[in-house]
Design a protein around this motif. Sequence first.
Motif, PDB file in Angstrom:
ATOM      1  N   GLY A 199       0.832  -1.196   0.000  1.00 13.65           N
ATOM      2  CA  GLY A 199       0.000   0.000   0.000  1.00 13.65           C
ATOM      3  C   GLY A 199       0.865   1.244   0.000  1.00 13.65           C
ATOM      4  O   GLY A 199       1.987   1.231  -0.523  1.00 13.65           O
ATOM      5  N   GLY A 200       0.373   2.306   0.586  1.00 10.31           N
ATOM      6  CA  GLY A 200       1.119   3.561   0.571  1.00 10.31           C
ATOM      7  C   GLY A 200       1.077   4.198  -0.808  1.00 10.31           C
ATOM      8  O   GLY A 200       0.142   3.968  -1.579  1.00 10.31           O
ATOM      9  N   GLU A 201       2.095   4.978  -1.092  1.00  8.30           N
ATOM     10  CA  GLU A 201       2.124   5.699  -2.363  1.00  8.30           C
ATOM     11  C   GLU A 201       3.475   5.509  -3.034  1.00  8.30           C
ATOM     12  O   GLU A 201       4.487   5.324  -2.359  1.00  8.30           O
ATOM     13  CB  GLU A 201       1.893   7.200  -2.128  1.00  8.30           C
ATOM     14  CG  GLU A 201       0.543   7.519  -1.501  1.00  8.30           C
ATOM     15  CD  GLU A 201       0.263   9.026  -1.480  1.00  8.30           C
ATOM     16  OE1 GLU A 201       0.957   9.778  -2.191  1.00  8.30           O
ATOM     17  OE2 GLU A 201      -0.665   9.426  -0.750  1.00  8.30           O
ATOM     18  N   PRO A 202       3.496   5.583  -4.360  1.00 13.20           N
ATOM     19  CA  PRO A 202       4.776   5.527  -5.061  1.00 13.20           C
ATOM     20  C   PRO A 202       5.557   6.811  -4.819  1.00 13.20           C
ATOM     21  O   PRO A 202       4.997   7.821  -4.372  1.00 13.20           O
ATOM     22  CB  PRO A 202       4.369   5.401  -6.529  1.00 13.20           C
ATOM     23  CG  PRO A 202       3.021   6.040  -6.594  1.00 13.20           C
ATOM     24  CD  PRO A 202       2.365   5.761  -5.276  1.00 13.20           C
ATOM     25  N   THR A 203       6.848   6.754  -5.128  1.00  8.19           N
ATOM     26  CA  THR A 203       7.696   7.939  -4.997  1.00  8.19           C
ATOM     27  C   THR A 203       8.449   8.143  -6.316  1.00  8.19           C
ATOM     28  O   THR A 203       8.325   7.340  -7.241  1.00  8.19           O
ATOM     29  CB  THR A 203       8.722   7.757  -3.857  1.00  8.19           C
ATOM     30  OG1 THR A 203       9.486   6.581  -4.125  1.00  8.19           O
ATOM     31  CG2 THR A 203       8.034   7.631  -2.505  1.00  8.19           C
ATOM     32  N   GLY A 204       9.189   9.212  -6.382  1.00 10.08           N
ATOM     33  CA  GLY A 204      10.122   9.419  -7.480  1.00 10.08           C
ATOM     34  C   GLY A 204       9.454   9.560  -8.835  1.00 10.08           C
ATOM     35  O   GLY A 204       8.375  10.156  -8.966  1.00 10.08           O
ATOM     36  N   ALA A 205      10.104   8.983  -9.853  1.00 10.16           N
ATOM     37  CA  ALA A 205       9.673   9.170 -11.235  1.00 10.16           C
ATOM     38  C   ALA A 205       8.280   8.591 -11.481  1.00 10.16           C
ATOM     39  O   ALA A 205       7.489   9.157 -12.245  1.00 10.16           O
ATOM     40  CB  ALA A 205      10.686   8.529 -12.180  1.00 10.16           C
ATOM     41  N   LEU A 206       7.978   7.456 -10.838  1.00 15.05           N
ATOM     42  CA  LEU A 206       6.654   6.859 -11.029  1.00 15.05           C
ATOM     43  C   LEU A 206       5.567   7.753 -10.434  1.00 15.05           C
ATOM     44  O   LEU A 206       4.510   7.955 -11.050  1.00 15.05           O
ATOM     45  CB  LEU A 206       6.607   5.459 -10.414  1.00 15.05           C
ATOM     46  CG  LEU A 206       5.256   4.738 -10.488  1.00 15.05           C
ATOM     47  CD1 LEU A 206       4.746   4.670 -11.936  1.00 15.05           C
ATOM     48  CD2 LEU A 206       5.362   3.348  -9.882  1.00 15.05           C
ATOM     49  N   ALA A 207       5.822   8.302  -9.262  1.00 14.80           N
ATOM     50  CA  ALA A 207       4.859   9.226  -8.658  1.00 14.80           C
ATOM     51  C   ALA A 207       4.638  10.432  -9.569  1.00 14.80           C
ATOM     52  O   ALA A 207       3.493  10.885  -9.766  1.00 14.80           O
ATOM     53  CB  ALA A 207       5.350   9.679  -7.290  1.00 14.80           C
ATOM     54  N   ALA A 208       5.707  10.935 -10.141  1.00 16.21           N
ATOM     55  CA  ALA A 208       5.604  12.091 -11.039  1.00 16.21           C
ATOM     56  C   ALA A 208       4.768  11.745 -12.271  1.00 16.21           C
ATOM     57  O   ALA A 208       3.939  12.553 -12.723  1.00 16.21           O
ATOM     58  CB  ALA A 208       6.996  12.554 -11.452  1.00 16.21           C
ATOM     59  N   ALA A 209       4.964  10.542 -12.810  1.00  9.32           N
ATOM     60  CA  ALA A 209       4.205  10.119 -13.996  1.00  9.32           C
ATOM     61  C   ALA A 209       2.722   9.959 -13.663  1.00  9.32           C
ATOM     62  O   ALA A 209       1.850  10.310 -14.468  1.00  9.32           O
ATOM     63  CB  ALA A 209       4.783   8.819 -14.542  1.00  9.32           C
ATOM     64  N   ILE A 210       2.442   9.425 -12.489  1.00  9.72           N
ATOM     65  CA  ILE A 210       1.043   9.259 -12.063  1.00  9.72           C
ATOM     66  C   ILE A 210       0.388  10.623 -11.866  1.00  9.72           C
ATOM     67  O   ILE A 210      -0.748  10.855 -12.306  1.00  9.72           O
ATOM     68  CB  ILE A 210       0.981   8.392 -10.780  1.00  9.72           C
ATOM     69  CG1 ILE A 210       1.251   6.926 -11.144  1.00  9.72           C
ATOM     70  CG2 ILE A 210      -0.369   8.547 -10.076  1.00  9.72           C
ATOM     71  CD1 ILE A 210       1.394   5.990  -9.960  1.00  9.72           C
ATOM     72  N   ASN A 211       1.095  11.528 -11.249  1.00  7.07           N
ATOM     73  CA  ASN A 211       0.546  12.877 -11.047  1.00  7.07           C
ATOM     74  C   ASN A 211       0.362  13.608 -12.369  1.00  7.07           C
ATOM     75  O   ASN A 211      -0.599  14.369 -12.535  1.00  7.07           O
ATOM     76  CB  ASN A 211       1.439  13.672 -10.102  1.00  7.07           C
ATOM     77  CG  ASN A 211       1.343  13.175  -8.662  1.00  7.07           C
ATOM     78  OD1 ASN A 211       0.328  12.590  -8.265  1.00  7.07           O
ATOM     79  ND2 ASN A 211       2.393  13.376  -7.900  1.00  7.07           N
ATOM     80  N   ALA A 212       1.273  13.364 -13.316  1.00  2.83           N
ATOM     81  CA  ALA A 212       1.140  14.016 -14.633  1.00  2.83           C
ATOM     82  C   ALA A 212      -0.110  13.522 -15.353  1.00  2.83           C
ATOM     83  O   ALA A 212      -0.763  14.272 -16.085  1.00  2.83           O
ATOM     84  CB  ALA A 212       2.383  13.737 -15.475  1.00  2.83           C
ATOM     85  N   LYS A 213      -0.463  12.264 -15.128  1.00  5.54           N
ATOM     86  CA  LYS A 213      -1.624  11.677 -15.820  1.00  5.54           C
ATOM     87  C   LYS A 213      -2.941  11.998 -15.124  1.00  5.54           C
ATOM     88  O   LYS A 213      -3.924  12.343 -15.773  1.00  5.54           O
ATOM     89  CB  LYS A 213      -1.419  10.159 -15.911  1.00  5.54           C
ATOM     90  CG  LYS A 213      -2.609   9.386 -16.454  1.00  5.54           C
ATOM     91  CD  LYS A 213      -2.773   9.584 -17.952  1.00  5.54           C
ATOM     92  CE  LYS A 213      -3.969   8.783 -18.475  1.00  5.54           C
ATOM     93  NZ  LYS A 213      -4.133   8.972 -19.927  1.00  5.54           N
TER      94      LYS A 213
END
Length: 220
Positions: free
Chosen positions: A113-127
Amino acid sequence: MGVGVAPAAPRGTIRVLSLHELTKETDVEHTLPALPYAMDALAPHISKETFEFHYGKHHQAYVTNLNNLIKGTEFENLGLEDIVRKSSAGIFNNAAQVWNHTFFWHSMKPNGGGEPTGALAAAINAKWGTFAAFKEAFTKSAVGNFGSGWTWLVKKADGTVDIVNTSNAGTTLTSGDKALLTIDVWEHAYYIDFRNARPKFVETFLNSLVNWDFAAQNFA
Ligand code: MN
């Protein structure tokens, strides 16, 4: 060595496999890959009983069926991913289900659970704008995936991320998308622990089980 076989991890530890390790194939007989954790490691969310059936019976049956179906065919000496990409009908269904289930087990971990970090988090937020909006979209997709199938977070060829549903044995291996994580939404995945409540299963997957380290490794 068989499909995705890795040395068994000591109990209580988690060994994250690369996609290559998950799917490498060096001889004819396909075998059931080891789970990356003990069968009771995801309890109480997913019970040992579910693993005894879902991993021990269903996943094993796909491996057994695949070995029987490819005997004497052009697929006999191919690695699992090649079989998935080149086959159809029964051989495809069983080969894809072997690969999908192995990928699903690695998409979860104890205390996930929790949340992704780093580049994956950035990609998810961008989408999707926010992680909460991603969770809402993923849940809607998984709950709405009619009948039996899989819901995936994928990395597309252009580097962006998206959510994709497949039906039955459908898999991202045959599309241009790279799988980051998946949830099995066949009823056999949740009926013992959640009965018919697929939304509760998806919620539990996202809140308590999903392995963002595995997704980030696939995204990199
Ligand atoms: Mn399944």
